[in-house]
Design a protein around this motif. Structure first.
Motif, PDB file in Angstrom:
ATOM      1  N   ALA A   1       0.835  -1.214   0.000  1.00 57.33           N
ATOM      2  CA  ALA A   1       0.000   0.000   0.000  1.00 57.33           C
ATOM      3  C   ALA A   1       0.863   1.255   0.000  1.00 57.33           C
ATOM      4  O   ALA A   1       0.554   2.241  -0.697  1.00 57.33           O
ATOM      5  CB  ALA A   1      -0.925  -0.026   1.209  1.00 57.33           C
TER       6      ALA A   1
ATOM      7  N   CYS B   1       2.246   1.687  -3.461  1.00 55.76           N
ATOM      8  CA  CYS B   1       1.182   2.148  -4.366  1.00 55.76           C
ATOM      9  C   CYS B   1       0.992   3.658  -4.264  1.00 55.76           C
ATOM     10  O   CYS B   1       0.811   4.350  -5.279  1.00 55.76           O
ATOM     11  CB  CYS B   1      -0.133   1.440  -4.039  1.00 55.76           C
ATOM     12  N   LYS B   2       1.025   4.154  -3.048  1.00 60.52           N
ATOM     13  CA  LYS B   2       0.866   5.592  -2.829  1.00 60.52           C
ATOM     14  C   LYS B   2       2.080   6.361  -3.341  1.00 60.52           C
ATOM     15  O   LYS B   2       1.948   7.408  -3.991  1.00 60.52           O
ATOM     16  CB  LYS B   2       0.662   5.867  -1.336  1.00 60.52           C
TER      17      LYS B   2
ATOM     18  N   HIS C   1      -4.756   1.916  -8.832  1.00 61.50           N
ATOM     19  CA  HIS C   1      -5.595   1.078  -7.985  1.00 61.50           C
ATOM     20  C   HIS C   1      -4.756   0.028  -7.259  1.00 61.50           C
ATOM     21  O   HIS C   1      -3.735  -0.426  -7.764  1.00 61.50           O
ATOM     22  CB  HIS C   1      -6.665   0.368  -8.823  1.00 61.50           C
ATOM     23  N   PHE C   2      -5.231  -0.365  -6.078  1.00 58.77           N
ATOM     24  CA  PHE C   2      -4.650  -1.461  -5.316  1.00 58.77           C
ATOM     25  C   PHE C   2      -5.791  -2.348  -4.830  1.00 58.77           C
ATOM     26  O   PHE C   2      -6.690  -1.891  -4.140  1.00 58.77           O
ATOM     27  CB  PHE C   2      -3.835  -0.921  -4.130  1.00 58.77           C
TER      28      PHE C   2
ATOM     29  N   HIS D   1      -6.717  -5.736  -2.753  1.00 54.92           N
ATOM     30  CA  HIS D   1      -6.144  -6.618  -1.734  1.00 54.92           C
ATOM     31  C   HIS D   1      -7.160  -7.680  -1.333  1.00 54.92           C
ATOM     32  O   HIS D   1      -8.310  -7.381  -1.036  1.00 54.92           O
ATOM     33  CB  HIS D   1      -5.741  -5.789  -0.509  1.00 54.92           C
TER      34      HIS D   1
ATOM     35  N   VAL E   1      -3.567  -1.348   4.952  1.00 54.85           N
ATOM     36  CA  VAL E   1      -3.811  -1.019   3.548  1.00 54.85           C
ATOM     37  C   VAL E   1      -4.566   0.301   3.416  1.00 54.85           C
ATOM     38  O   VAL E   1      -4.163   1.198   2.671  1.00 54.85           O
ATOM     39  CB  VAL E   1      -4.600  -2.161   2.853  1.00 54.85           C
TER      40      VAL E   1
ATOM     41  N   PHE F   1      -3.127   3.590   1.705  1.00 57.86           N
ATOM     42  CA  PHE F   1      -3.644   3.826   0.357  1.00 57.86           C
ATOM     43  C   PHE F   1      -5.171   3.794   0.415  1.00 57.86           C
ATOM     44  O   PHE F   1      -5.800   2.770   0.133  1.00 57.86           O
ATOM     45  CB  PHE F   1      -3.119   2.764  -0.611  1.00 57.86           C
TER      46      PHE F   1
ATOM     47  N   ALA G   1      -7.678   2.022  -1.991  1.00 64.45           N
ATOM     48  CA  ALA G   1      -7.611   0.574  -2.184  1.00 64.45           C
ATOM     49  C   ALA G   1      -8.997  -0.070  -2.090  1.00 64.45           C
ATOM     50  O   ALA G   1      -9.890   0.432  -1.397  1.00 64.45           O
ATOM     51  CB  ALA G   1      -6.685  -0.053  -1.145  1.00 64.45           C
ATOM     52  N   THR G   2      -9.156  -1.183  -2.785  1.00 68.97           N
ATOM     53  CA  THR G   2     -10.368  -1.992  -2.682  1.00 68.97           C
ATOM     54  C   THR G   2     -10.002  -3.317  -2.030  1.00 68.97           C
ATOM     55  O   THR G   2      -9.108  -4.019  -2.504  1.00 68.97           O
ATOM     56  CB  THR G   2     -10.983  -2.257  -4.058  1.00 68.97           C
TER      57      THR G   2
ATOM     58  N   TYR H   1     -14.042   1.973  -6.974  1.00 70.39           N
ATOM     59  CA  TYR H   1     -13.280   2.196  -5.741  1.00 70.39           C
ATOM     60  C   TYR H   1     -14.247   2.080  -4.567  1.00 70.39           C
ATOM     61  O   TYR H   1     -15.080   2.941  -4.348  1.00 70.39           O
ATOM     62  CB  TYR H   1     -12.620   3.578  -5.758  1.00 70.39           C
TER      63      TYR H   1
ATOM     64  N   LYS I   1     -14.169   0.593  -0.468  1.00 63.66           N
ATOM     65  CA  LYS I   1     -13.205   0.128   0.531  1.00 63.66           C
ATOM     66  C   LYS I   1     -13.253  -1.377   0.782  1.00 63.66           C
ATOM     67  O   LYS I   1     -12.246  -2.056   0.748  1.00 63.66           O
ATOM     68  CB  LYS I   1     -13.414   0.896   1.838  1.00 63.66           C
TER      69      LYS I   1
END
Length: 325
Positions: free
Chosen positions: A104, A107-108, A114-115, A117, A142, A146, A149-150, A209, A211
């Motif tokens: 995460a 990613c940022k 997108h991330f 997880h 996460v 970020f 993230a989803t 997107y 959570k």
């Protein structure tokens, strides 16, 4: 339009292999990270045409090597998870909490689009499970690092390559009886691997997107019903015996001695809690991807190897006299 590059961790597992095929067929390029390229690459590289897949060998905690991969990535997908702890750093905390937090942060830092997880369903209620606690802590890491993230929380994922139905069918085909933990009343909503990868692809292609999304199959089935359905598919009869917790705990302690334990005490604690929708978060159906694959129909396609007669026990080998009956 330039093809997006998906960086995938955990690409050699059942979900990863299905996802690689799905993404590359739809013009996405994938970079798959594996710990042992000699052991895993022959599986991974057959999942896509040349030019759409790159395989990189790296320990997941080699930050400097992983960092380089983020420079070319648009999307990061983490599918790595373990069911039991081992030595050499393979702990719930390292794999489910520390590593997702690291991804995460990267990613940022590199402004990925997108991330995604992969977590697990039912972890909020299983407060006495180390597995569940590590997954929850990983989700916190996460989202703190970020926020876009989803997080996906699937129920039990099954397919021909799983460690769920295949293990149960192996045991049911060999043992004269099978223990029912907690009376076999624990509820599951098993989701087929293809339904889960359809959900992941939908999230990526539609730029969703959200959570946390709970991912479930179309049926709610108890543990006892799962065993009964598998026995019916195998054409076998076995005695299902409710096992007192004390005996179950003792058996789990013995299983933990094995290199790949059939059951651990932590998994036994986790089995106490239902694995169904909580209603607190969106489901895969609510974001537009309802599961369409039913448990019996899908397991029927590969259960023949555990029947008497193996591959020759399938319906296509049935005699004409049997079909008339």
């Amino acid at each position: 339009m330039k093809a997006k590059n998906c960086l995938i961790f955990g690409g050699s597992g059942q979900i990863g292999r299905n996802l690689i095929r799905k993404l590359t067929k739809n013009n996405y390029k994938v970079t798959v990270v594996t710990r042992n390229v000699h052991q895993k690459s022959y599986i991974i590289k057959t999942q896509a045409n040349a030019g759409y897949i790159d395989i990189v060998e790296s320990n997941i905690f080699e930050e400097n090597k992983i960092r380089e991969l983020f420079k070319k990535a648009d999307i990061c997908i983490n599918l790595i998870g373990i069911l039991f702890e081992q030595k050499k750093g393979n702990t719930f905390k390292n794999i489910h909490t520390v590593f997702p937090g690291l991804l995460a942060k990267l990613c940022k830092e590199y402004n990925l689009k997108h991330f995604i997880h992969l977590s697990a369903l039912g972890i909020n209620e299983a407060e006495n499970s180390d597995y569940a606690k590590s997954k929850l802590n990983g989700e916190t890491e996460v989202l703190n690092n970020f926020p876009l993230a989803t997080i996906l929380r699937p129920s039990v994922v099954y397919s021909v390559d799983d460690n769920f139905t295949t293990n149960f069918m192996t045991l049911l085909s060999r043992l004269p009886f099978f223990p029912l933990y907690y009376g076999g009343d624990t509820k599951f909503t098993p989701i087929h691997c293809s339904d889960l990868t359809d959900t992941i692809y939908h999230i990526i292609s539609r730029n969703i997107y959200s959570k946390i999304i709970e991912c479930v199959g179309p049926e709610e089935i108890t543990f006892k019903e799962i065993l009964q359905r598998l026995l019916k598919l195998l054409n076998k009869k076995r005695i299902l015996i409710p096992l007192p917790f004390l005996l179950a705990d003792m058996s789990a302690r013995l299983f933990e001695i094995l290199p790949k334990p059939l059951l651990t005490r932590d998994q036994l604690r986790l089995l106490k809690y239902d694995n169904v929708l909580t209603g607190k978060y969106k489901s895969n159906a609510e974001i537009g991807v309802p599961s369409v694959r039913y448990f019996d129909d899908e397991v029927k396609k590969y259960c023949y190897m555990w029947r008497d007669g193996g591959q020759f026990s399938t319906e296509k080998y049935s005699s004409k006299n049997d079909q008339k009956k």
